[in-house]
Write an enzyme that holds these catalytic residues in place. Structure first.
Site, PDB file in Angstrom:
ATOM      1  N   GLY A  71       9.015  -7.190  -5.125  1.00 19.72           N
ATOM      2  CA  GLY A  71       8.333  -8.524  -5.493  1.00 19.72           C
ATOM      3  C   GLY A  71       7.392  -8.585  -6.563  1.00 19.72           C
ATOM      4  O   GLY A  71       7.516  -9.399  -7.434  1.00 19.72           O
ATOM      5  N   ASN A 151       0.626 -15.438   2.096  1.00 20.00           N
ATOM      6  CA  ASN A 151       0.858 -14.227   2.762  1.00 20.00           C
ATOM      7  C   ASN A 151      -0.312 -13.868   3.829  1.00 20.00           C
ATOM      8  O   ASN A 151      -0.228 -13.046   4.779  1.00 20.00           O
ATOM      9  CB  ASN A 151       0.978 -12.925   2.018  1.00 20.00           C
ATOM     10  CG  ASN A 151      -0.038 -12.669   0.799  1.00 20.00           C
ATOM     11  OD1 ASN A 151      -0.059 -13.894   0.021  1.00 20.00           O
ATOM     12  ND2 ASN A 151      -0.899 -11.690   0.736  1.00 20.00           N
ATOM     13  N   THR A 237      19.963   2.502 -14.128  1.00 15.61           N
ATOM     14  CA  THR A 237      20.983   2.533 -12.964  1.00 15.61           C
ATOM     15  C   THR A 237      20.439   1.793 -11.723  1.00 15.61           C
ATOM     16  O   THR A 237      19.539   2.154 -11.472  1.00 15.61           O
ATOM     17  CB  THR A 237      21.412   4.117 -12.953  1.00 15.61           C
ATOM     18  OG1 THR A 237      21.817   4.344 -14.020  1.00 15.61           O
ATOM     19  CG2 THR A 237      22.549   4.105 -11.906  1.00 15.61           C
ATOM     20  N   CYS A 325      -3.664  -6.633   2.285  1.00 14.33           N
ATOM     21  CA  CYS A 325      -3.284  -6.287   1.234  1.00 14.33           C
ATOM     22  C   CYS A 325      -4.238  -5.269   0.438  1.00 14.33           C
ATOM     23  O   CYS A 325      -3.716  -4.807  -0.796  1.00 14.33           O
ATOM     24  CB  CYS A 325      -2.874  -7.417   0.458  1.00 14.33           C
ATOM     25  SG  CYS A 325      -1.650  -8.236   1.356  1.00 14.33           S
TER      26      CYS A 325
END
Ligand SMILES: *Cc1c(COP(=O)(O)O)cnc(C)c1O
Length: 389
Positions: A71, A151, A237, A325
């Site tokens: 994110g 959040n 990839t 956080c």
């Protein structure tokens, strides 16, 4: 020891069904999705399916979904990309005081390049007033970025209204929907969103996979230069097992949406009621309406530091505190500070976040231990109610 996990906003366990979908793509179906022989095509088909599953959760088309590494990467891409693409038109970006650090620290980076920011305030209930957005717009504004769901305190913001205001002035609109995905309805078409950030590990998918929704017709500068992966915009990839897991998690989030919301909000409300009734000197932060169904953020007065988290951990209960956080720093949360909570009280603040595997029994156990812990800490604290300095 018993473990009660109440930190679903930090990350979620991978669901069994998700893991099962992923497993074959490690050792058996390990083809590179760019290869033209059968195992390569098989991997390519798996990516296509995941892109459809993720698109379907937000009513986008698969061509509008770009897989990223997380994110935070999606948020960085939007801000840095918009700055590069539109910097000649203007150097002003509007965001909010309570964004995730993936946004705020990218803003700090862009300030060094001459960009200017308006940080919309939140009121004492955590709400953003769309009228403030309108006031903040100047003829130099190139982007408005407002998170869908906060959040820490769980507030759901009126992004549809804000997107409308942005578009009325021809300004791009981005929302960090990492916390909203699977928890509130998202329809990018109806809401008029140009760019939207997502992450798999907050919706029972694996860590290290995210996505950016980029509205058709919009082209941010390429994020990683190299091969043709992700339509040439983000080379490298692909993380096929991770993306497959994200796809499955998105499918489950869509199918289980009503049940998930009802389950989480029922237990959350039960936890809130019990805390209010059984523990004195508490305060719930944010508003109870327009809130993430599993979020409860509570200030326990007369408690110092991170002690509450550490003692709950001794009973196997996992929660975040007011420095959520950034658990490695004890810097008080910028979100709670913006609400007007003092530094002292921020450190006595706990975020409980409830998810699909939480049971009523977990909540009962938590309340029982919480009462013990809070009582013990208040006895130790020189700040306790009725105590003199
Ligand atoms: C978790 C989170 C992020 C970061 O997502 P990662 O995949 O961990 O990088 C960004 N924004 C919000 C609102 C979040 O909750």
């Amino acid at each position: 020891m018993r473990e009660v996990y109440l930190d679903y906003s930090a990350t979620t366990p991978v669901k069994k069904e998700v893991l099962e979908e992923m497993l074959p793509y490690f050792c058996e179906k390990y083809g590179n999705a760019s290869s033209l022989y059968t195992p390569g095509l098989e991997a390519k088909r798996a990516l296509d399916k995941a892109r459809e599953q993720v698109a379907s959760l937000i009513n986008a088309s698969p061509q509008e979904i770009y897989f990223t590494g997380c994110g935070s990467e999606s948020d960085n891409w939007v801000l840095n990309g918009a700055a590069e693409m539109l910097g000649s038109k203007g150097n002003h970006i509007i965001t909010t005081v309570e964004e995730h650090h993936a946004i705020l620290h990218t803003c700090d980076h862009l300030k060094k390049q001459g960009f200017e920011f308006t940080y919309l305030p939140i009121d004492e209930n955590g709400r953003i007033d769309p009228a403030e957005v309108e006031k903040a717009i100047t003829d130099k504004t190139i982007l408005i970025s407002v998170m869908l769901v906060n959040n820490e305190i769980g507030t759901v913001h009126p992004v549809k209204k804000i997107a409308e205001i942005a578009h009325s002035k021809g300004i791009l609109f981005h929302t960090d929907a990492v916390q909203g995905l699977g928890n509130v309805p998202i329809d990018v078409k109806d809401m008029g969103i140009d760019l939207l950030s997502m992450s798999a590990h907050k919706i029972y998918g694996p860590k290290g996979v995210g996505a950016l929704y980029m509205r058709k017709g919009l082209r941010l500068p390429n994020l990683i230069h190299g091969g043709a992966q992700e339509n040439g915009r983000r080379a490298g990839t692909e993380n096929v097992p991770g993306i497959v897991g994200f796809g499955k998690a998105a499918e489950l989030a869509k199918a289980n949406f009503d049940h998930h919301v009802a389950h989480a909000s029922e237990l959350r409300n039960y936890l809130a009621e019990r805390i209010k009734a059984e523990i004195p000197y508490v305060h719930i932060n944010g508003c109870m309406e327009e809130r993430h169904p599993g979020n409860l953020n509570v200030t326990f007065e007369y408690i110092e530091g991170e002690s509450i988290l550490l003692l709950l951990d001794q009973f196997g209960i996992c929660v975040s505190t007011g420095s959520a956080c950034s658990s490695k720093s004890l810097k008080p949360s910028h979100v709670l500070a913006a609400l007007g909570v003092s530094d002292e009280l921020i450190h006595g603040t706990v975020r409980f976040s409830i998810g699909d595997f939480t049971t009523k029994d977990d909540i009962d156990y938590t309340v029982e231990k919480l009462k013990l812990v809070v009582e013990r800490l208040r006895e130790l604290s020189p700040l306790g109610p009725g105590k003199s300095w």
